[in-house]
Design an enzyme around this catalytic site. Structure first.
Site, short mmCIF file in Angstrom:
data_model
loop_
_atom_site.label_atom_id
_atom_site.label_comp_id
_atom_site.label_asym_id
_atom_site.label_seq_id
_atom_site.Cartn_x
_atom_site.Cartn_y
_atom_site.Cartn_z
N GLU A 289 -56.04 32.52 -11.86
CA GLU A 289 -57.26 31.99 -12.49
C GLU A 289 -58.14 31.32 -11.46
O GLU A 289 -57.66 30.82 -10.44
CB GLU A 289 -56.88 30.96 -13.58
CG GLU A 289 -56.21 31.63 -14.78
CD GLU A 289 -55.83 30.66 -15.90
OE1 GLU A 289 -55.98 31.05 -17.06
OE2 GLU A 289 -55.38 29.54 -15.63
N CYS B 182 -63.14 26.68 -7.92
CA CYS B 182 -61.76 26.28 -7.65
C CYS B 182 -60.94 27.57 -7.70
O CYS B 182 -60.90 28.24 -8.74
CB CYS B 182 -61.33 25.29 -8.73
SG CYS B 182 -59.60 24.82 -8.62
N CYS C 261 -46.85 29.41 -8.65
CA CYS C 261 -46.61 28.46 -7.56
C CYS C 261 -45.12 28.17 -7.49
O CYS C 261 -44.46 28.08 -8.53
CB CYS C 261 -47.38 27.16 -7.82
SG CYS C 261 -47.26 25.96 -6.44
N CYS D 223 -43.77 21.15 -9.14
CA CYS D 223 -44.11 19.77 -9.52
C CYS D 223 -44.05 19.67 -11.05
O CYS D 223 -44.68 20.47 -11.75
CB CYS D 223 -45.50 19.40 -9.00
SG CYS D 223 -45.66 19.61 -7.21
N CYS E 13 -47.23 19.69 -13.50
CA CYS E 13 -48.26 20.72 -13.31
C CYS E 13 -47.84 22.00 -14.03
O CYS E 13 -46.72 22.49 -13.84
CB CYS E 13 -48.44 20.98 -11.82
SG CYS E 13 -49.57 22.34 -11.46
N CYS F 228 -57.35 20.26 -13.44
CA CYS F 228 -56.28 20.16 -12.44
C CYS F 228 -54.92 20.24 -13.12
O CYS F 228 -54.63 19.49 -14.05
CB CYS F 228 -56.32 18.81 -11.73
SG CYS F 228 -57.83 18.52 -10.83
N1 SAH Z 1 -50.63 23.16 -4.50
C1 SAH Z 1 -51.81 22.50 -4.01
C2 SAH Z 1 -53.08 23.06 -4.63
C3 SAH Z 1 -53.22 22.74 -6.10
S1 SAH Z 1 -54.46 21.54 -6.27
C4 SAH Z 1 -51.69 21.03 -4.24
O1 SAH Z 1 -50.80 20.60 -4.95
O2 SAH Z 1 -52.45 20.26 -3.66
C5 SAH Z 1 -54.23 20.98 -7.88
C6 SAH Z 1 -54.25 19.48 -7.91
O3 SAH Z 1 -54.07 19.05 -9.27
C7 SAH Z 1 -53.11 18.89 -7.11
O4 SAH Z 1 -53.51 17.69 -6.55
C8 SAH Z 1 -52.11 18.65 -8.21
O5 SAH Z 1 -51.12 17.72 -7.85
C9 SAH Z 1 -52.99 18.15 -9.33
N2 SAH Z 1 -52.36 18.25 -10.64
C10 SAH Z 1 -51.34 19.03 -11.01
N3 SAH Z 1 -51.02 18.85 -12.29
C11 SAH Z 1 -51.89 17.93 -12.76
C12 SAH Z 1 -52.08 17.34 -14.04
N4 SAH Z 1 -51.32 17.68 -15.08
N5 SAH Z 1 -53.07 16.44 -14.16
C13 SAH Z 1 -53.86 16.11 -13.11
N6 SAH Z 1 -53.73 16.64 -11.89
C14 SAH Z 1 -52.74 17.54 -11.71
#
Ligand code: SAH
Length: 372
Positions: A107, A120, A127, A131, A134, A361
């Site tokens: 996406e 974005c 991935c 985490c 996420c 995010c």
């Molecule tokens: N893998 C890379 C690129 C993804 S960026 C990274 O982690 O940086 C996506 C961003 O959104 C990251 O900072 C991630 O930690 C954050 N993110 C993931 N899940 C989220 C959520 N449920 N709410 C807010 N931010 C989140």
């Protein structure tokens, strides 16, 4: 030490056919010459793609009809189909679901602001970083995206802006953030080549400014150092989410391999080498990482290790399916920001877009069925 997640196995299954956006100018010319065509045909194709933002062979009337098919087959194979667009924020945010030739889903999200437009983009289908807060991390890794599959998301967004597909009329794509699905630095070579295509001047690339490109990472420290050595001016964002290893080991599992101190040291090295401020991403999760003492520890740590070279971006946690976690109450968020600032570190709250279409995010799951 635990074994690394799947990421480093770099699956090659399903990689799409070679595309001109995978190649630099010399490589494109070499392919065209192998076909027995003059090298300038490669430049003509590149102009269609990078300058006119077109993938329609029918519009490439400067290529002799008899040769067009062969050139297009060799350098512009279909990469990915936009399966669905979903809009929100009054038509200024649009999420696109892409289906690659092998069925892999990813996406991208295009967001229009008063003075800029940001796309974005995803660097992987899924991935492998796992985490727990996420949605992308919950689905696991399908595969790396190719350079061209990454660039294509930017080309399509630039065309959509030019053609006025978002509310507000015709505009210009100005920013790219690698904050969609995937861990960009786990797909290093392809992401780096994509960055080059994105910033290279038109018509050899899309001509965006380096400083408007942000690469976001969970903190793969050696890859951050490698990126610093490329001497680019792209912005680095580091998803920290906790100042202490005990908590970060659970929120960002790759922390078991590269600890907070190592992540910050490599970030400092990036900032020193490039002169760019590093963004520290901090998804604020109620009763998990939002305590005043953690804000103070974060502030102290960043002031010591990065000083004025850090900027903390607080992201109120976006809901994901099946997660019990929640954003912090506004008063807690304010207190958190205040304490980081009081330590002498720049800290702001990120304006979140696309929450109700699961485009914010951490919400990208590339589900072909979900309402989002
Ligand atoms: N893998 C890379 C690129 C993804 S960026 C990274 O982690 O940086 C996506 C961003 O959104 C990251 O900072 C991630 O930690 C954050 N993110 C993931 N899940 C989220 C959520 N449920 N709410 C807010 N931010 C989140």
């Amino acid at each position: 030490m635990t074994a690394l997640p799947l990421v480093f196995q770099a699956p090659s299954r399903g990689m799409p056919l070679r595309h001109l956006a995978d190649l630099d100018r010399d490589q494109r010319r070499a392919v065209v010459m192998e076909l027995g065509e003059p090298a300038f045909r490669a430049d003509q194709l590149a102009r269609h793609y990078f300058a006119r933002l077109s993938i329609d062979p029918g519009a490439m009337t400067d290529l002799p009809a008899a040769r067009r098919d062969r050139l297009v087959t060799a350098l512009l194979p279909p990469l990915a189909t936009p399966m669905r667009h979903v809009c929100c924020d009054g038509g200024t945010t649009r999420k696109t679901l892409w289906r690659a030739a092998d069925g892999a889903l990813s996406e991208s999200v295009l967001m229009r602001y008063p003075n800029r437009a940001t796309v974005c983009i995803s660097s992987q289908a899924g991935c492998g970083m796992a985490c727990p807060f996420c949605a992308t991390g919950q689905g696991g890794l399908t595969r790396n995206l190719s350079t061209a599959e990454i660039v294509e998301q930017v080309r399509a967004a630039a065309a959509a802006m030019r053609d006025g597909e978002l509310t507000g009329g015709a505009g210009r794509l100005s920013h790219v953030v690698f904050m969609g699905m995937g861990e960009p630095l786990a797909n290093y070579q392809r992401v780096l080549a994509a960055v080059h295509r994105i910033i290279h001047p038109v018509p050899d690339g899309l001509g965006l400014s380096q400083r408007s490109v942000t690469v976001s990472t969970v903190g793969l420290a050696p890859a951050i150092r490698r990126l610093a050595a490329e001497r680019l001016q792209v912005t680095l964002a580091v998803s920290l989410h906790a100042p202490d290893d005990e908590l970060r080991d659970t929120l960002v599992p790759v922390n078991r391999r590269w600890k907070v101190a190592e992540v910050l040291d490599s970030s400092r090295h990036y900032a020193d080498t490039t002169g760019r401020r590093v963004s520290i991403e901090y998804a604020l999760i109620r009763d998990v990482n939002d305590q005043p003492w953690r804000a103070e520890l974060l502030g102290r740590l960043l002031r010591e290790r990065l000083g004025a070279l850090a900027h903390v971006n607080v992201i109120p946690l976006n809901p994901t399916p099946g997660s019990a976690w929640d954003a912090s109450p506004l008063s807690v968020q304010k207190e958190f920001v205040h304490r980081v600032q009081a330590a002498g570190v720049a800290c702001t709250v990120r304006d979140t877009r696309g929450r109700e279409i699961a485009a914010a995010c951490g919400q990208l799951a590339a589900s072909p069925h979900s309402a989002g």
